[in-house]
Design a protein around this motif. Structure first.
Motif, PDB file in Angstrom:
ATOM      1  N   ASP A  21      -6.715  42.568  18.403  1.00  0.00           N
ATOM      2  CA  ASP A  21      -8.166  42.197  18.855  1.00  0.00           C
ATOM      3  C   ASP A  21      -8.796  41.829  17.559  1.00  0.00           C
ATOM      4  N   ARG A  22     -10.153  41.560  17.749  1.00  0.00           N
ATOM      5  CA  ARG A  22     -11.045  41.239  16.587  1.00  0.00           C
ATOM      6  C   ARG A  22     -10.642  40.289  15.397  1.00  0.00           C
ATOM      7  N   LEU A  23      -9.838  39.321  15.688  1.00  0.00           N
ATOM      8  CA  LEU A  23      -9.317  38.409  14.670  1.00  0.00           C
ATOM      9  C   LEU A  23     -10.575  37.807  13.818  1.00  0.00           C
ATOM     10  N   LYS A  24     -11.510  37.381  14.581  1.00  0.00           N
ATOM     11  CA  LYS A  24     -12.712  36.857  13.773  1.00  0.00           C
ATOM     12  C   LYS A  24     -13.094  38.065  12.921  1.00  0.00           C
ATOM     13  N   GLN A  25     -13.619  39.097  13.349  1.00  0.00           N
ATOM     14  CA  GLN A  25     -14.209  40.445  12.647  1.00  0.00           C
ATOM     15  C   GLN A  25     -13.109  40.642  11.350  1.00  0.00           C
ATOM     16  N   MET A  26     -11.741  40.542  11.533  1.00  0.00           N
ATOM     17  CA  MET A  26     -10.999  40.915  10.491  1.00  0.00           C
ATOM     18  C   MET A  26     -11.037  39.646   9.263  1.00  0.00           C
ATOM     19  N   GLU A  27     -11.432  38.395   9.743  1.00  0.00           N
ATOM     20  CA  GLU A  27     -11.235  37.187   8.956  1.00  0.00           C
ATOM     21  C   GLU A  27     -12.564  37.428   8.072  1.00  0.00           C
ATOM     22  N   ALA A  28     -13.855  37.842   8.750  1.00  0.00           N
ATOM     23  CA  ALA A  28     -15.266  38.026   8.201  1.00  0.00           C
ATOM     24  C   ALA A  28     -14.990  38.974   7.005  1.00  0.00           C
ATOM     25  N   ILE A  29     -14.230  40.033   7.182  1.00  0.00           N
ATOM     26  CA  ILE A  29     -14.238  41.108   5.855  1.00  0.00           C
ATOM     27  C   ILE A  29     -12.909  41.144   5.072  1.00  0.00           C
ATOM     28  N   SER A  30     -12.066  40.143   5.157  1.00  0.00           N
ATOM     29  CA  SER A  30     -10.913  39.885   4.614  1.00  0.00           C
ATOM     30  C   SER A  30     -10.985  39.376   3.173  1.00  0.00           C
ATOM     31  N   GLY A  31      -9.807  39.807   2.300  1.00  0.00           N
ATOM     32  CA  GLY A  31      -9.804  39.106   1.063  1.00  0.00           C
ATOM     33  C   GLY A  31      -8.885  37.907   1.177  1.00  0.00           C
ATOM     34  N   ILE A  32      -8.616  37.445  -0.098  1.00  0.00           N
ATOM     35  CA  ILE A  32      -7.874  36.291  -0.393  1.00  0.00           C
ATOM     36  C   ILE A  32      -6.597  36.085   0.250  1.00  0.00           C
ATOM     37  N   THR A  33      -5.812  37.193   0.253  1.00  0.00           N
ATOM     38  CA  THR A  33      -4.431  37.248   0.747  1.00  0.00           C
ATOM     39  C   THR A  33      -4.279  37.129   2.173  1.00  0.00           C
ATOM     40  N   TYR A  34      -5.258  37.586   3.021  1.00  0.00           N
ATOM     41  CA  TYR A  34      -5.291  37.450   4.334  1.00  0.00           C
ATOM     42  C   TYR A  34      -5.749  35.845   4.718  1.00  0.00           C
ATOM     43  N   LYS A  35      -6.739  35.461   3.851  1.00  0.00           N
ATOM     44  CA  LYS A  35      -7.240  34.235   4.254  1.00  0.00           C
ATOM     45  C   LYS A  35      -6.216  32.978   3.984  1.00  0.00           C
ATOM     46  N   VAL A  36      -5.206  33.471   2.806  1.00  0.00           N
ATOM     47  CA  VAL A  36      -4.072  32.262   2.482  1.00  0.00           C
ATOM     48  C   VAL A  36      -3.086  32.429   3.782  1.00  0.00           C
ATOM     49  N   LEU A  37      -2.943  33.874   4.341  1.00  0.00           N
ATOM     50  CA  LEU A  37      -2.112  33.669   5.545  1.00  0.00           C
ATOM     51  C   LEU A  37      -2.613  33.027   6.569  1.00  0.00           C
ATOM     52  N   LEU A  38      -3.818  32.978   6.930  1.00  0.00           N
ATOM     53  CA  LEU A  38      -4.440  32.498   8.083  1.00  0.00           C
ATOM     54  C   LEU A  38      -4.500  30.953   7.767  1.00  0.00           C
ATOM     55  N   THR A  39      -4.657  30.353   6.562  1.00  0.00           N
ATOM     56  CA  THR A  39      -4.442  28.891   6.256  1.00  0.00           C
ATOM     57  C   THR A  39      -3.169  28.559   6.420  1.00  0.00           C
ATOM     58  N   LEU A  40      -2.013  29.291   6.307  1.00  0.00           N
ATOM     59  CA  LEU A  40      -0.664  28.727   6.308  1.00  0.00           C
ATOM     60  C   LEU A  40      -0.610  28.758   8.125  1.00  0.00           C
ATOM     61  N   VAL A  41      -0.914  29.949   8.632  1.00  0.00           N
ATOM     62  CA  VAL A  41      -0.740  29.814  10.072  1.00  0.00           C
ATOM     63  C   VAL A  41      -1.588  28.941  10.915  1.00  0.00           C
ATOM     64  N   GLU A  42      -2.715  28.625  10.494  1.00  0.00           N
ATOM     65  CA  GLU A  42      -3.654  27.582  11.243  1.00  0.00           C
ATOM     66  C   GLU A  42      -3.047  25.997  10.819  1.00  0.00           C
ATOM     67  N   SER A  43      -2.559  26.081   9.635  1.00  0.00           N
ATOM     68  CA  SER A  43      -2.123  24.544   9.220  1.00  0.00           C
ATOM     69  C   SER A  43      -1.037  24.384   9.984  1.00  0.00           C
ATOM     70  N   VAL A  44      -0.203  25.161  10.441  1.00  0.00           N
ATOM     71  CA  VAL A  44       1.132  24.749  11.310  1.00  0.00           C
ATOM     72  C   VAL A  44       0.864  24.869  12.748  1.00  0.00           C
ATOM     73  N   ILE A  45       0.173  25.879  13.292  1.00  0.00           N
ATOM     74  CA  ILE A  45      -0.011  25.949  14.547  1.00  0.00           C
ATOM     75  C   ILE A  45      -1.250  24.930  15.369  1.00  0.00           C
ATOM     76  N   SER A  46      -1.830  24.336  14.359  1.00  0.00           N
ATOM     77  CA  SER A  46      -3.002  23.223  14.724  1.00  0.00           C
ATOM     78  C   SER A  46      -2.145  21.869  14.971  1.00  0.00           C
ATOM     79  N   GLU A  47      -0.893  21.742  14.447  1.00  0.00           N
ATOM     80  CA  GLU A  47      -0.415  20.804  14.495  1.00  0.00           C
ATOM     81  C   GLU A  47       0.587  20.296  15.937  1.00  0.00           C
TER      82      GLU A  47
END
Length: 290
Positions: free
Chosen positions: A191-217
């Motif tokens: 739960d709370r993916l949006k909240q986790m992103e809001a307080i995350s550091g660069i490593t988690y943001k890179v993970l989200l970037t990788l995830v979203e770049s793949v599953i959005s296609e």
């Protein structure tokens, strides 16, 4: 030069149509979905048709931008209408099957397997990677011309065999996509993916970037890559084995072995990558540039 882009209503087809138009070429695109084709025609301001044969008959160069599952069907369809002076280039992410298919069916015209290793979100061709996979002397001569053209515009170009390409892409694309999809499947369990992103550091943001770049296609593309790139099962089994090893160290709280293994990994990466220490800095550039 007049270029026919078969599959030009798709994302990569549109990207290359836009690029070629800016280069001063005349472009005609094709697509099977009339609604998408009309939208692409309006966006680009080019000729468009659902008839692949009609498009290739009037072209100097043909760019094949179609899914791997439809590739042979399209090549078989257009091959009787090709002329010896035409150039046929494919831009699929797999190379052995497309190149073999073109050689099998195309008796007139010069073919070249290529892989632009970037997505339709790229802003320009500068600094983008291209792999060209010529298999004979005529194709190598063409590949050198294409290489010169691309490098003059800032691209990075490598020539290799189709087999070498697919073996490397099994790791470069196959493993990366597998990790992204499995990570996405793990993240949605929380739960709370949006909240986790809001307080995350660069490593988690890179993970989200990788995830979203793949599953959005398109999932069909990623399924096709997983099931057509060579040795994917062996690579993914090795990855799962390594995951089990590291999870075991965490479960046992074996800090000493964890540190020892991680230090050994760092040493190996430092030896293979002279820019290893810049990785964290580069992560910031990637995320901030999105």
């Amino acid at each position: 030069m007049r270029v026919a882009i078969i599959g030009g209503s798709g994302k990569m087809g549109r990207w290359f149509a836009n690029f070629l138009l800016k280069e001063g070429n005349e472009v005609i695109i094709t697509g099977r979905n009339e609604r998408k084709l009309l939208a692409a025609k309006r966006q680009l301001g080019v000729e468009a048709t659902t008839n692949n044969v009609e498009a290739v008959k009037s072209a100097d160069t043909i760019l094949l931008s179609v899914p791997i599952d439809n590739f042979e069907e399209v090549v078989e369809q257009i091959s009787p209408y090709l002329r010896p002076e035409q150039v046929i280039i494919d831009i699929t992410s797999i190379k052995v099957f497309p190149v073999e298919t073109m050689h099998k069916h195309i008796k007139a015209g010069l073919v070249l397997g290529t892989h632009p290793v970037f997505g339709p979100g790229a802003r320009s061709i500068a600094n983008q990677n291209f792999v060209l996979t010529p298999t004979n002397e005529r194709e190598r001569t063409l590949a050198q011309k294409v290489r010169g053209y691309l490098e003059a515009r800032g691209a990075k170009v490598v020539l290799m065999t189709p087999q070498e390409h697919d073996e490397m892409m099994a790791v470069i694309l196959g493993l990366s996509h597998f990790i992204a999809i499995a990570s996405a499947d793990t993240l949605v369990s929380f739960d709370r993916l949006k909240q986790m992103e809001a307080i995350s550091g660069i490593t988690y943001k890179v993970l989200l970037t990788l995830v979203e770049s793949v599953i959005s296609e398109a999932p069909e593309l990623y399924a096709s890559l997983q099931m057509n790139l060579p040795n994917m099962m062996e690579i993914e089994k090795l990855f799962q084995k390594r995951v089990k090893t590291w999870a075991g160290l965490v479960k046992k709280k074996d800090k000493q072995e964890f540190v020892k293994r991680m230090s050994a990994l760092r040493s190996r990466f430092e030896k293979s990558n002279p820019d290893f220490g810049k990785a964290y800095e580069n992560m910031y550039k990637i995320v901030e540039g999105l």
